[in-house]
Design an enzyme around this catalytic site. Structure first.
Site, PDB file in Angstrom:
ATOM      1  N   ASP A  36      46.859  -5.158  24.054  1.00 27.03           N
ATOM      2  CA  ASP A  36      47.754  -5.510  22.950  1.00 27.03           C
ATOM      3  C   ASP A  36      47.845  -7.029  22.884  1.00 27.03           C
ATOM      4  O   ASP A  36      47.476  -7.727  23.834  1.00 27.03           O
ATOM      5  CB  ASP A  36      49.147  -4.903  23.197  1.00 27.03           C
ATOM      6  CG  ASP A  36      50.146  -5.300  22.118  1.00 27.03           C
ATOM      7  OD1 ASP A  36      49.793  -5.255  20.924  1.00 27.03           O
ATOM      8  OD2 ASP A  36      51.280  -5.681  22.455  1.00 27.03           O
ATOM      9  N   SER A  37      48.401  -7.523  21.794  1.00 26.88           N
ATOM     10  CA  SER A  37      48.630  -8.956  21.685  1.00 26.88           C
ATOM     11  C   SER A  37      49.680  -9.409  22.703  1.00 26.88           C
ATOM     12  O   SER A  37      49.822 -10.595  22.952  1.00 26.88           O
ATOM     13  CB  SER A  37      49.116  -9.289  20.274  1.00 26.88           C
ATOM     14  OG  SER A  37      50.262  -8.519  19.973  1.00 26.88           O
TER      15      SER A  37
ATOM     16  N   CYS B  92      47.473  -1.989  19.593  1.00 23.96           N
ATOM     17  CA  CYS B  92      48.086  -3.020  18.764  1.00 23.96           C
ATOM     18  C   CYS B  92      47.682  -2.709  17.325  1.00 23.96           C
ATOM     19  O   CYS B  92      46.477  -2.580  17.031  1.00 23.96           O
ATOM     20  CB  CYS B  92      47.550  -4.393  19.180  1.00 23.96           C
ATOM     21  SG  CYS B  92      48.048  -5.753  18.119  1.00 23.96           S
TER      22      CYS B  92
ATOM     23  N   GLU C  53      62.202  -8.124  21.147  1.00 20.62           N
ATOM     24  CA  GLU C  53      61.928  -8.929  22.348  1.00 20.62           C
ATOM     25  C   GLU C  53      63.205  -9.534  22.930  1.00 20.62           C
ATOM     26  O   GLU C  53      63.270  -9.828  24.107  1.00 20.62           O
ATOM     27  CB  GLU C  53      60.889 -10.011  22.047  1.00 20.62           C
ATOM     28  CG  GLU C  53      59.556  -9.368  21.719  1.00 20.62           C
ATOM     29  CD  GLU C  53      58.344 -10.130  22.211  1.00 20.62           C
ATOM     30  OE1 GLU C  53      58.486 -11.284  22.619  1.00 20.62           O
ATOM     31  OE2 GLU C  53      57.249  -9.549  22.161  1.00 20.62           O
TER      32      GLU C  53
ATOM     33  N   CYS D 253      53.666  -0.867  14.009  1.00 18.20           N
ATOM     34  CA  CYS D 253      53.673  -2.026  14.898  1.00 18.20           C
ATOM     35  C   CYS D 253      54.199  -1.527  16.241  1.00 18.20           C
ATOM     36  O   CYS D 253      55.157  -0.747  16.277  1.00 18.20           O
ATOM     37  CB  CYS D 253      54.597  -3.109  14.335  1.00 18.20           C
ATOM     38  SG  CYS D 253      54.871  -4.474  15.491  1.00 18.20           S
TER      39      CYS D 253
ATOM     40  N   HIS E 223      55.963  -2.695  18.518  1.00 22.72           N
ATOM     41  CA  HIS E 223      57.347  -2.967  18.926  1.00 22.72           C
ATOM     42  C   HIS E 223      58.347  -2.005  18.271  1.00 22.72           C
ATOM     43  O   HIS E 223      59.434  -1.803  18.782  1.00 22.72           O
ATOM     44  CB  HIS E 223      57.764  -4.389  18.507  1.00 22.72           C
ATOM     45  CG  HIS E 223      57.255  -5.482  19.391  1.00 22.72           C
ATOM     46  ND1 HIS E 223      55.924  -5.755  19.535  1.00 22.72           N
ATOM     47  CD2 HIS E 223      57.915  -6.366  20.181  1.00 22.72           C
ATOM     48  CE1 HIS E 223      55.774  -6.784  20.357  1.00 22.72           C
ATOM     49  NE2 HIS E 223      56.969  -7.169  20.770  1.00 22.72           N
TER      50      HIS E 223
HETATM   51  N1  DGL Z   1      51.421  -5.770  18.738  1.00 17.27           N
HETATM   52  C1  DGL Z   1      51.515  -6.202  17.369  1.00 17.27           C
HETATM   53  C2  DGL Z   1      51.288  -5.022  16.455  1.00 17.27           C
HETATM   54  O1  DGL Z   1      51.342  -3.864  16.851  1.00 17.27           O
HETATM   55  C3  DGL Z   1      52.851  -6.855  17.070  1.00 17.27           C
HETATM   56  C4  DGL Z   1      53.038  -8.237  17.684  1.00 17.27           C
HETATM   57  C5  DGL Z   1      52.092  -9.278  17.109  1.00 17.27           C
HETATM   58  O2  DGL Z   1      52.299  -9.754  15.984  1.00 17.27           O
HETATM   59  O3  DGL Z   1      51.142  -9.612  17.808  1.00 17.27           O
HETATM   60  O4  DGL Z   1      51.023  -5.200  15.296  1.00 17.27           O
END
Ligand code: DGL
Length: 262
Positions: A7-8, A70, A150, A181, A183
């Site tokens: 993931d990012s 992600c 977060e 997303c 999160h």
């Molecule tokens: N993990 C990213 C997503 O699912 C969200 C956070 C980001 O912008 O990197 O889109």
């Protein structure tokens, strides 16, 4: 044999949590690109470059399959990753699309995600590809959700206000909402409390089931009953923050995290 999940940053832990429920015996390498998060505001070129670097890192760990946990990287880079690398690589969008198609009653599906995911229109494309029904898809970026999560602001007045600002009008057009997303599953209960009739789809569970199916098909599943629930964590920055807020996403402690430079 092991699985790579990336993931990012930290959000992919919501997907990891489901993978571990469905595949309790597999060894997993989780990579969070915490130095370069957020991906949601970046270009396709950059997200693809970062994603390729991460896949190469995971391939060095000899993983037999990779999950792009992600939405943004799935939307912008998955196609290119599949063309470039030979091992099975799956994302989260197909799973979310399938579940929404199977559970919508009115045929009106909403997708919320980062700007990059929403602008890519990948969810709409996937839904139209997978469904013969006449389905309407509307999408909306909710950039304040990620920082709220977060910060651990998962319920209460502030988060309700943010949710309503983004979704009050949007919600009237749909009966099903995809949390596009990683999160956002942490806000599922807050969203559900405000819009009690909304069918809320979290793609994580279906992604884990898709992964299991692929591993079974390719005979890559670990068959012995001895549980090896080991997960190795790698991040590109902020080991302590990752551990500290990771527990919120994963519902368990993260003991050891390794810092890597790509
Ligand atoms: N993990 C990213 C997503 O699912 C969200 C956070 C980001 O912008 O990197 O889109």
């Amino acid at each position: 044999m092991s699985i790579g999940v990336f993931d990012s940053g930290i959000g992919g832990l919501t997907v990891l949590k489901e993978i571990r429920k469905v595949l309790p015996n597999e060894k997993i390498f989780y990579f969070g690109d915490t130095a370069r998060v957020p991906y949601g505001e970046k270009t396709k070129e950059l997200i693809t470059r970062y994603s390729k670097e991460i896949v190469e890192f995971l391939l060095d760990k000899e993983v037999s399959a990779i999950v792009v946990a992600c939405n943004t990287a799935t939307a912008l880079a998955l196609e290119e990753l599949k063309k470039t690398f030979k091992i099975p690589i799956i994302g989260v969008i197909k799973a979310g699309a399938k579940t929404a198609i199977n559970t919508t009653k009115s045929g009106n599906i909403g997708v919320i995600g980062t700007k990059a995911t929403v602008n890519s229109k990948r969810y709409e494309e996937e839904i139209k590809k997978l469904s013969k029904k006449n389905i309407k898809v509307v999408e909306k970026a909710c950039p304040l959700f990620v920082p709220a999560v977060e910060e651990g602001i998962l319920d209460g007045k502030l988060v309700d206000q943010i949710i309503k600002t983004y979704l009050d009008d949007f919600e009237k057009e749909i009966d099903t909402l995809i949390l596009g997303c990683t999160h956002y599953p942490l806000l599922k209960s807050a969203i559900g409390k405000i819009y009690t009739n909304l069918n809320i789809v979290d793609p994580a569970r279906e992604t884990a089931l898709d992964l299991k199916e692929i591993l079974e098909e390719k005979n890559l599943l670990k068959n012995d009953a001895t549980k090896n629930r080991e997960v190795k964590y790698y991040v590109t920055d902020g080991k302590d923050k990752f551990k500290e807020i990771g527990i919120m996403f994963l519902d368990e402690n993260i003991e050891k995290v390794e810092l890597v430079k790509l």
